[in-house]
Design a protein around this motif. Structure first.
Motif, short mmCIF file in Angstrom:
data_model
loop_
_atom_site.label_atom_id
_atom_site.label_comp_id
_atom_site.label_asym_id
_atom_site.label_seq_id
_atom_site.Cartn_x
_atom_site.Cartn_y
_atom_site.Cartn_z
N LEU A 138 16.17 -8.14 -5.05
CA LEU A 138 15.21 -8.34 -3.77
C LEU A 138 14.18 -7.69 -4.37
N ARG A 139 13.99 -6.21 -3.89
CA ARG A 139 12.53 -5.18 -4.51
C ARG A 139 12.06 -6.03 -6.40
N ALA A 140 13.07 -6.67 -6.75
CA ALA A 140 12.34 -6.64 -7.58
C ALA A 140 12.01 -7.88 -7.97
N ALA A 141 12.35 -9.45 -6.92
CA ALA A 141 11.40 -10.50 -6.99
C ALA A 141 10.26 -10.17 -6.00
N LEU A 142 10.46 -9.62 -5.06
CA LEU A 142 9.38 -8.83 -4.25
C LEU A 142 8.09 -8.63 -5.21
N ASN A 143 8.27 -7.11 -6.00
CA ASN A 143 7.68 -6.67 -6.58
C ASN A 143 6.80 -7.79 -7.62
N LYS A 144 7.38 -9.30 -8.36
CA LYS A 144 6.76 -9.31 -9.14
C LYS A 144 5.92 -11.35 -8.12
N GLY A 145 5.96 -10.65 -6.62
CA GLY A 145 4.91 -11.89 -5.63
C GLY A 145 6.28 -12.87 -5.60
N HIS A 146 7.54 -12.84 -5.94
CA HIS A 146 8.05 -14.33 -5.78
C HIS A 146 8.90 -14.18 -5.06
N LEU A 147 8.93 -13.56 -3.27
CA LEU A 147 8.26 -13.68 -2.02
C LEU A 147 7.40 -13.52 -1.41
N VAL A 148 7.71 -14.09 -0.06
CA VAL A 148 5.99 -13.18 0.49
C VAL A 148 6.81 -12.64 0.84
N GLY A 149 7.87 -12.20 1.52
CA GLY A 149 8.09 -10.67 2.11
C GLY A 149 9.86 -10.85 2.11
N ALA A 150 9.74 -9.14 2.74
CA ALA A 150 11.67 -9.28 3.60
C ALA A 150 11.39 -8.84 4.61
N PHE A 151 12.18 -8.89 5.88
CA PHE A 151 12.27 -8.05 6.80
C PHE A 151 13.81 -7.69 7.06
N LEU A 152 13.56 -6.36 6.98
CA LEU A 152 15.51 -5.97 6.75
C LEU A 152 15.20 -4.87 7.91
N ASP A 153 16.41 -5.33 8.49
CA ASP A 153 17.26 -3.90 9.58
C ASP A 153 18.14 -3.51 9.03
N VAL A 154 19.08 -3.36 7.96
CA VAL A 154 19.69 -2.24 7.88
C VAL A 154 20.17 -2.34 6.24
N PHE A 155 20.36 -1.11 6.43
CA PHE A 155 20.93 -0.43 4.91
C PHE A 155 22.42 -0.11 4.56
N ASP A 156 22.46 0.39 3.40
CA ASP A 156 23.35 1.13 2.89
C ASP A 156 23.57 2.49 3.76
N GLN A 157 22.45 3.06 3.54
CA GLN A 157 22.82 4.12 4.42
C GLN A 157 21.72 4.13 5.09
N GLU A 158 21.56 4.92 7.11
CA GLU A 158 20.81 4.73 7.47
C GLU A 158 20.82 6.00 8.20
N PRO A 159 19.43 6.49 8.01
CA PRO A 159 18.22 5.97 8.20
C PRO A 159 17.93 6.20 6.12
N LEU A 160 17.08 5.13 6.39
CA LEU A 160 16.68 5.22 4.60
C LEU A 160 16.26 5.82 4.19
N PRO A 161 16.90 6.76 3.90
CA PRO A 161 16.78 8.41 3.03
C PRO A 161 15.11 8.44 1.79
N ALA A 162 14.17 8.64 2.93
CA ALA A 162 12.39 9.55 1.77
C ALA A 162 12.72 8.78 0.55
N SER A 163 13.72 8.86 -0.31
CA SER A 163 13.68 8.63 -1.70
C SER A 163 13.68 7.49 -2.18
N SER A 164 13.99 6.66 -1.01
CA SER A 164 14.18 5.13 -1.81
C SER A 164 13.12 4.33 -2.01
N PRO A 165 13.37 3.55 -3.34
CA PRO A 165 12.48 2.58 -3.95
C PRO A 165 11.85 1.76 -2.21
#
Length: 170
Positions: A138-165
């Motif tokens: 998903l991140r790769a597609a967003l960086n290429k401009g393939h999707l208009v955006g993503a709204f993510l409410d869930v992550f493997d690690q919560e809270p999302l670490p500051a180091s997450s790309p």
């Protein structure tokens, strides 16, 4: 809830992240958005949360396509398919809403191949479990401009670490 799903679709449709970035950068740019009414939302997992989102979407004039393991009908869903037809319905969607639990059959259900099948102007919203979506793809597609955006409410690690790309993904 249905309202949260509607809010996410409205934010993606109206490109709120871009508007807010323009404000932070003191950049004037007119952004025009199509009406939400008449668009198509594809809901993966039409259980309690997905069903609520489907009912709310219908009230706002969206076409609702659902993906359900059983293929069983839902009163607020215009067209229901089983997961094996996902690739057929993905290109129809303006918004893909994931409300699935993670199981052996749903893990990475949305990966690079599925994201590539989506419209370039589509958004992906994940209210289910993070493991259902391949966030690196998903991140790769967003960086290429393939999707208009993503709204993510869930992550493997919560809270999302500051180091997450993901914090720095367009």
């Amino acid at each position: 809830t249905g309202e949260s799903a509607l809010m996410a679709m409205m934010m993606m449709n109206n490109r709120m992240a871009e508007i807010m970035a323009n404000q932070r950068n003191r950049r004037w740019e007119q952004i025009f958005s199509p009406p939400l009414k008449g668009q198509t939302v594809l809901i993966l997992g039409v259980g309690e949360l997905g069903g609520s989102a489907a009912r709310t979407a219908k009230r706002f004039g969206l076409k609702v396509v659902g993906v359900r393991r059983t293929g069983g009908k839902h009163p607020a869903v215009d067209k229901m398919v089983k997961p094996d037809k996902l690739m057929k319905v993905l290109p129809e969607a303006d918004h893909v809403l994931v409300t699935l639990p993670v199981t052996s059959s749903t893990r990475k259900m949305i990966g690079a191949k599925q994201i590539a099948a989506m419209k370039k102007t589509a958004s992906l919203i994940n209210f289910g479990r993070s493991a259902v979506v391949d966030y690196e793809a998903l991140r790769a597609a967003l960086n290429k401009g393939h999707l208009v955006g993503a709204f993510l409410d869930v992550f493997d690690q919560e809270p999302l670490p500051a180091s997450s790309p993901l914090w720095h993904t367009e």
